[in-house]
Design an enzyme around this catalytic site. Structure first.
Site, PDB file in Angstrom:
ATOM      1  N   ARG A 184       0.848  -1.187   0.000  1.00  0.00           N
ATOM      2  CA  ARG A 184       0.000   0.000   0.000  1.00  0.00           C
ATOM      3  C   ARG A 184       0.886   1.241   0.000  1.00  0.00           C
ATOM      4  O   ARG A 184       1.847   1.338   0.749  1.00  0.00           O
ATOM      5  CB  ARG A 184      -0.932   0.022   1.223  1.00  0.00           C
ATOM      6  CG  ARG A 184      -2.075  -0.988   1.151  1.00  0.00           C
ATOM      7  CD  ARG A 184      -3.075  -0.597   0.076  1.00  0.00           C
ATOM      8  NE  ARG A 184      -4.263  -1.458   0.064  1.00  0.00           N
ATOM      9  CZ  ARG A 184      -4.422  -2.504  -0.710  1.00  0.00           C
ATOM     10  NH1 ARG A 184      -3.433  -2.862  -1.526  1.00  0.00           N
ATOM     11  NH2 ARG A 184      -5.540  -3.208  -0.695  1.00  0.00           N
ATOM     12  N   GLU A 218      -3.273   7.542  -6.187  1.00  0.00           N
ATOM     13  CA  GLU A 218      -3.322   6.778  -7.430  1.00  0.00           C
ATOM     14  C   GLU A 218      -4.516   7.213  -8.272  1.00  0.00           C
ATOM     15  O   GLU A 218      -5.607   7.384  -7.726  1.00  0.00           O
ATOM     16  CB  GLU A 218      -3.407   5.276  -7.131  1.00  0.00           C
ATOM     17  CG  GLU A 218      -2.170   4.747  -6.429  1.00  0.00           C
ATOM     18  CD  GLU A 218      -2.215   3.247  -6.171  1.00  0.00           C
ATOM     19  OE1 GLU A 218      -3.198   2.583  -6.583  1.00  0.00           O
ATOM     20  OE2 GLU A 218      -1.279   2.725  -5.543  1.00  0.00           O
ATOM     21  N   HIS A 224       0.237  -0.223 -10.082  1.00  0.00           N
ATOM     22  CA  HIS A 224      -0.525  -1.057  -9.149  1.00  0.00           C
ATOM     23  C   HIS A 224      -1.103  -2.310  -9.817  1.00  0.00           C
ATOM     24  O   HIS A 224      -2.312  -2.557  -9.781  1.00  0.00           O
ATOM     25  CB  HIS A 224      -1.643  -0.251  -8.500  1.00  0.00           C
ATOM     26  CG  HIS A 224      -2.111  -0.836  -7.188  1.00  0.00           C
ATOM     27  ND1 HIS A 224      -2.656  -0.078  -6.177  1.00  0.00           N
ATOM     28  CD2 HIS A 224      -2.108  -2.109  -6.719  1.00  0.00           C
ATOM     29  CE1 HIS A 224      -2.971  -0.860  -5.151  1.00  0.00           C
ATOM     30  NE2 HIS A 224      -2.645  -2.099  -5.458  1.00  0.00           N
TER      31      HIS A 224
END
Length: 313
Positions: A226, A255, A274
């Site tokens: 994370r 993000e 990601h």
């Protein structure tokens, strides 16, 4: 009849997955409906998807919420934390793709593939000076199933592996296991530091200025968990001051990563958007985990992958 709700349509969710769930029992009904408010009063098991306070308030029969990911931080709103509804996750889906992603980043950084790709795009014949992974120390902060798999790959390449976890156990995938209070010892000794932790109150900005100053100047940070576990501003400062050698980042505080972030153009940073946990096998594994738990649920047996909603893991 036990009613199971998928709260959104997933691209990788196929008819075979729905049939796999239905075949467990004739008393199972599966719904896929993004109009959650309409159907939630009759739902026993919710596969999130979408889940919030408003949905919980309308859930009259809900007993179990299942996350199709390992991280559950986005689901832990206060009202749900205080409820008696069980929360499980899909821990076990990610070790293979994430560990391979980490390995790819380590190889890219040590073999200087990132620099060679830049030279290729500029049609320049430039030979960087690579180094080996063999003999290096790999520190893994968070030694659950993902950390174990990363450690296994590291050992295969002749690396020394240090894992960090709360419960000290022995494993063939690490040479040493340390408790969280020895984080700085791990950082000081590692050539690669891999973050494989859930995001909790305790891990928020766990990595900041002091941690980067503790790492070797030749060390690399890799984050596949994370983004908010790392104070991004402090990381940028450490990279610019050459306090660490570089970073491989799959997750970020914001993000998508904003266009103005200096991480985009940093020569010693690899940015991936990601997807470390992505794999064509994702839903096959995730549904297998859910179906195992569904059988347990129908038999009244204890579930696996139960998340402590107070701690977040």
């Amino acid at each position: 009849m036990v009613t199971i709700l998928f709260t959104r349509y997933y691209e990788m969710l196929e008819e075979k997955h729905i049939m796999q769930i239905k075949n467990i029992s004739k008393n199972v009904k599966v719904i896929i409906d993004e109009n959650v408010f309409k159907v939630i009063p009759d739902v026993d098991i919710l596969i999130a998807g979408t889940f919030n306070k408003e949905i919980l308030e309308r859930a009259e029969k809900l007993q179990w919420v299942h996350a199709l990911a390992a991280g559950v931080d986005r689901l832990l709103f206060p009202e749900f934390r205080e409820s008696d509804i069980v929360l499980t996750n899909s821990s076990g889906v990610h070790p293979i793709p994430i560990s391979e992603h980490v390995l790819g980043m380590m190889l890219m950084l040590t073999r200087r593939f990132n620099k060679s790709m830049k030279s290729q795009s500029q049609k320049k014949w430039e030979r960087p000076t690579p180094v080996e992974l063999h003999g290096k120390t790999l520190g893994i902060v968070g030694f659950g199933s993902i950390g174990e798999r990363i450690g296994q790959l590291g050992k295969c390449l002749g690396m020394s592996v240090i894992g960090m976890k709360r419960n000290i156990t022995t494993t063939e995938n690490a040479d040493e296991i340390m408790p969280p209070e020895k984080l700085h010892d791990l950082l000081n000794r590692s050539d690669f530091v891999v973050i494989s932790l859930p995001l909790t109150k305790e891990t928020f900005h766990l990595f900041g200025k002091k941690e980067f100053q503790t790492m070797k100047k030749t060390a690399y940070l890799i984050n596949v968990s994370r983004g908010k576990i790392v104070c991004e501003k402090d990381l940028v400062d450490a990279l610019e001051a050459e306090e660490i050698a570089g970073a491989g980042l799959d997750v970020f505080e914001v993000e998508p990563l904003p266009a103005e972030s200096p991480l985009w153009e940093a020569e010693n940073v690899i940015v991936t958007p990601h997807y470390a946990g992505s794999t064509p096998e994702y839903f096959n594994r995730a549904i297998d985990i859910f179906c195992d738990n569904l059988q347990r649920f129908l038999k009244g047996e204890p579930l696996i992958n139960v998340v402590n909603k107070k701690t977040g893991y």
